[in-house]
Design an enzyme around this catalytic site. Structure first.
Site: not given
Length: 263
Positions: A147, A160
């Site tokens: 990401s 995350y």
């Protein structure tokens, strides 16, 4: 004359790919893109529903296998089965991931542990098992879908972002260790992509506009290209890095975020 590097729809013909998190979103798009170019894809997810639908829609090209990436014994068993049934494992694409969005003060121990179990330790389990076969053969490719949150701080996404940063560096370290065997390891770092995970963060119809515009109150940059990615945008980057067109690329991190991280 330089040798020809295939770029045709059948460029992955005769190759076997394992894609995690293939039940929906980016994982499903990756599985479809690889199958469309001739690969036999073993689509895995911990939930059978999505991968069964995927296999039904692409009969003969995609095989569904239920697999929980947090279970090392299950991962090793599936990878060994793939090699035994198909003769080799040529490509691994790590897509499986979860998001527990909350400020650090509100993150629970379970939120943190679960996020790392899937997003980081899961990548370790699958990559370790796949690399053992690939290095023995002297060829193969591993692509981890991380990401852009791994490279830019994000409020409310500490677990995350940290898990994806760890998965990114793990993949690069693995790639360095096994480069001389002919196995390549790269990372694709998506930005905001129209998936169920992204939509879980939206609270109203104006959310997509705010994502594109950015939010100074939360220090969030916008998306210069002015659009949220489709899963297919990410899949195309994965396909390129997995292909022979990228045969001299390893240890790299490709951001596919419309310029959101200003890199």
């Amino acid at each position: 004359m330089p040798e020809h590097i295939p770029q045709e729809p059948g460029e992955f013909a005769g190759r076997t790919a394992l894609v995690t998190g293939a039940g929906q979103g980016i994982g499903a798009a990756v599985a479809i893109a690889l199958a469309a170019r001739g690969a036999h894809v073993v689509a895995t997810d911990r939930d059978a529903h999505g991968i069964d639908e995927l296999a039904a829609a692409h009969r003969g090209a995609i095989t569904p296998r239920v697999m929980d990436v947090t279970n090392p014994l299950a991962v090793t068993a599936v990878v060994d089965d793939v090699v035994r049934e198909h003769g080799s494992l040529d490509l691994l694409v790590n897509v499986a991931g979860i998001l527990r969005a909350a400020p650090v003060a509100e993150l629970t121990d379970a939120d943190w542990a679960d996020t790392f179990a899937v997003n980081t330790t899961g990548v370790f389990h699958t990559s370790r098992a796949a690399a053992a076969h690939m290095t023995a053969r002297g060829s193969g490719c591993i692509v981890t879908v991380a990401s852009n949150a791994a490279g830019i701080p994000r409020t409310g996404m500490a677990a995350y972002a940290a898990s994806k940063a760890a998965a990114t560096m793990f993949t690069k370290c693995l790639g360095l260790e096994i480069a001389r065997t002919g196995v390549r390891c790269n990372v694709v770092a998506p930005g905001s992509t129209d998936t169920a995970m992204q939509r879980s963060l939206w609270t109203d119809d104006e959310a997509p506009r705010r994502v594109i515009a950015g939010d100074p109150e939360t220090y969030r940059t916008g998306i210069p290209l002015g659009r949220i990615a489709d899963p297919q945008d990410i899949a195309e980057a994965v396909v390129f890095l997995a292909s022979d067109r990228a045969r001299h690329i390893t240890l790299q991190e490709l951001y596919v975020d419309g310029g959101a991280t200003l890199r």
